[in-house]
Motif scaffolding. Structure first.
Motif, PDB file in Angstrom:
ATOM      1  N   UNK A  32     -10.486  30.523  16.704  1.00 40.43           N
ATOM      2  CA  UNK A  32     -10.083  30.263  18.094  1.00 40.43           C
ATOM      3  C   UNK A  32     -10.904  31.097  19.067  1.00 40.43           C
ATOM      4  N   UNK A  33     -12.196  31.051  18.903  1.00 39.39           N
ATOM      5  CA  UNK A  33     -13.071  31.897  19.710  1.00 39.39           C
ATOM      6  C   UNK A  33     -13.029  31.523  21.181  1.00 39.39           C
ATOM      7  N   UNK A  34     -13.174  32.548  22.019  1.00 35.86           N
ATOM      8  CA  UNK A  34     -13.135  32.396  23.473  1.00 35.86           C
ATOM      9  C   UNK A  34     -14.427  32.948  24.065  1.00 35.86           C
ATOM     10  N   UNK A  35     -14.677  32.590  25.300  1.00 36.59           N
ATOM     11  CA  UNK A  35     -15.864  33.094  25.964  1.00 36.59           C
ATOM     12  C   UNK A  35     -15.903  34.611  26.006  1.00 36.59           C
ATOM     13  N   UNK A  36     -14.755  35.225  26.148  1.00 39.44           N
ATOM     14  CA  UNK A  36     -14.709  36.690  26.239  1.00 39.44           C
ATOM     15  C   UNK A  36     -14.967  37.388  24.904  1.00 39.44           C
ATOM     16  N   UNK A  37     -15.098  36.604  23.828  1.00 38.07           N
ATOM     17  CA  UNK A  37     -15.486  37.195  22.541  1.00 38.07           C
ATOM     18  C   UNK A  37     -17.001  37.305  22.404  1.00 38.07           C
ATOM     19  N   UNK A  38     -17.720  36.763  23.371  1.00 35.97           N
ATOM     20  CA  UNK A  38     -19.180  36.885  23.361  1.00 35.97           C
ATOM     21  C   UNK A  38     -19.559  38.355  23.428  1.00 35.97           C
ATOM     22  N   UNK A  39     -20.300  38.815  22.434  1.00 33.19           N
ATOM     23  CA  UNK A  39     -20.615  40.241  22.341  1.00 33.19           C
ATOM     24  C   UNK A  39     -21.593  40.482  21.207  1.00 33.19           C
ATOM     25  N   UNK A  40     -22.101  41.698  21.193  1.00 29.54           N
ATOM     26  CA  UNK A  40     -22.849  42.204  20.049  1.00 29.54           C
ATOM     27  C   UNK A  40     -21.834  42.911  19.150  1.00 29.54           C
ATOM     28  N   UNK A  41     -21.737  42.471  17.903  1.00 30.94           N
ATOM     29  CA  UNK A  41     -20.744  43.019  16.984  1.00 30.94           C
ATOM     30  C   UNK A  41     -21.408  43.984  16.010  1.00 30.94           C
ATOM     31  N   UNK A  42     -20.849  45.182  15.939  1.00 25.11           N
ATOM     32  CA  UNK A  42     -21.358  46.207  15.038  1.00 25.11           C
ATOM     33  C   UNK A  42     -20.376  46.444  13.889  1.00 25.11           C
ATOM     34  N   UNK A  43     -20.915  46.561  12.708  1.00 31.01           N
ATOM     35  CA  UNK A  43     -20.189  47.054  11.542  1.00 31.01           C
ATOM     36  C   UNK A  43     -20.350  48.575  11.559  1.00 31.01           C
ATOM     37  N   UNK A  44     -19.230  49.317  11.451  1.00 23.23           N
ATOM     38  CA  UNK A  44     -19.340  50.769  11.557  1.00 23.23           C
ATOM     39  C   UNK A  44     -18.489  51.459  10.501  1.00 23.23           C
ATOM     40  N   UNK A  45     -18.898  52.687  10.203  1.00 22.30           N
ATOM     41  CA  UNK A  45     -18.216  53.529   9.233  1.00 22.30           C
ATOM     42  C   UNK A  45     -17.897  54.859   9.902  1.00 22.30           C
ATOM     43  N   UNK A  46     -16.642  55.281   9.787  1.00 22.52           N
ATOM     44  CA  UNK A  46     -16.257  56.566  10.367  1.00 22.52           C
ATOM     45  C   UNK A  46     -16.235  57.686   9.337  1.00 22.52           C
ATOM     46  N   UNK A  47     -16.750  57.407   8.158  1.00 25.88           N
ATOM     47  CA  UNK A  47     -16.922  58.481   7.185  1.00 25.88           C
ATOM     48  C   UNK A  47     -15.660  58.975   6.544  1.00 25.88           C
ATOM     49  N   UNK A  48     -14.600  58.205   6.581  1.00 27.49           N
ATOM     50  CA  UNK A  48     -13.366  58.662   5.953  1.00 27.49           C
ATOM     51  C   UNK A  48     -12.395  57.513   5.840  1.00 27.49           C
ATOM     52  N   UNK A  49     -11.104  57.866   5.850  1.00 28.62           N
ATOM     53  CA  UNK A  49     -10.072  56.856   5.679  1.00 28.62           C
ATOM     54  C   UNK A  49      -9.788  56.087   6.969  1.00 28.62           C
ATOM     55  N   UNK A  50     -10.246  56.644   8.081  1.00 31.17           N
ATOM     56  CA  UNK A  50      -9.939  56.029   9.366  1.00 31.17           C
ATOM     57  C   UNK A  50     -10.854  56.612  10.425  1.00 31.17           C
ATOM     58  N   UNK A  51     -10.987  55.880  11.529  1.00 33.50           N
ATOM     59  CA  UNK A  51     -11.721  56.438  12.669  1.00 33.50           C
ATOM     60  C   UNK A  51     -10.838  57.398  13.461  1.00 33.50           C
ATOM     61  N   UNK A  52      -9.523  57.343  13.218  1.00 31.47           N
ATOM     62  CA  UNK A  52      -8.609  58.230  13.932  1.00 31.47           C
ATOM     63  C   UNK A  52      -8.849  59.659  13.469  1.00 31.47           C
TER      64      UNK A  52
END
Lengths: 122, 107
Positions: free
Chosen positions: A85-105
């Protein structure tokens, strides 16, 4: 060296679906939570979704909850983002990221992919 | 969600200048504040974590300070390679959120 490579982006019409993939190398993939972060000129950087190393926990931004699904295949060192259900506001550059642990928190993003562009337009 | 506000949004400076970028959180985040640098066409790169800890291999001209709601990133003597966009990010509570960015341009 930790490496993250995204694929699967492109041009898609509003209301349609797209699946992003991220292939990881250089680290024990199953030991780390993984996340998607997107970037637009207007809204800047926005965390989208995250998944724990064993897939037991998933989390989503309010803006995508109910439309996007995050998953991973540890045997293939791969992370996915099913976007429906993609929308215009989903237009973006998407990055896969790793926070080096169990969570980014309580942590930080220490590895980013090169990003993959998703354009939602008719 | 915790809102992160950076100032200024853009800044013009010269090589050798001392530059300070500020970041304010909408509520206390202790020291769970990170700074990133992004150059055109590249992914962001971590500079500072936990408000004041310098990431490995980041030049010592970069420094961070602050706690609670107010934070600063200081570049002591600007180098040509420092002209980029800088983002703060809180990791105190989910969802992690970013500031809108500060674009540092050559004067």
């Amino acid at each position: 060296e930790m490496q993250l490579v995204e694929s699967g982006g492109g041009l898609v019409q509003p209301g349609r679906s797209l699946r992003l993939s991220c292939t990881a190398s250089g680290f024990r993939f199953d030991e780390y939570a993984m996340n998607w972060v997107r970037q637009t000129p207007g809204k800047g950087l926005e965390w989208v979704s995250g998944i724990s190393g064993n897939s037991a926990r998933m989390a989503y931004a309010a803006s995508v909850r109910g439309r996007f699904t995050i998953s991973r295949d540890n045997a293939k060192n791969s992370l996915y983002l099913q976007m429906d259900s993609l929308r215009g506001e989903d237009t973006a550059l998407y990055y896969c990221v790793n926070c080096g642990g169990d969570s980014c928190i309580r942590g930080f993003v220490d590895s980013w992919g090169q990003g993959i562009l998703v354009t939602v337009s008719s | 969600d915790i809102q992160m506000t950076q100032s200024p949004s853009s800044l013009s400076a010269s090589v050798g200048d001392r530059v300070i970028i500020t970041c304010r959180a909408s509520q206390s985040i202790s020291n769970y504040l990170n700074w990133y640098q992004q150059k055109p066409g590249k992914a962001p790169k971590l500079l500072i974590y936990a408000a004041s800890s310098l990431q490995s291999e980041v030049p010592s001209r970069f420094s961070g300070s602050g706690s609670g709601t107010d934070f600063t990133l200081t570049i002591s003597s600007l180098q040509p390679e420092d002209f980029a966009t800088y983002y703060c990010q809180q990791s105190y509570s989910g969802p992690i959120t970013f500031g809108q960015g500060t674009r540092l341009e050559i004067k």
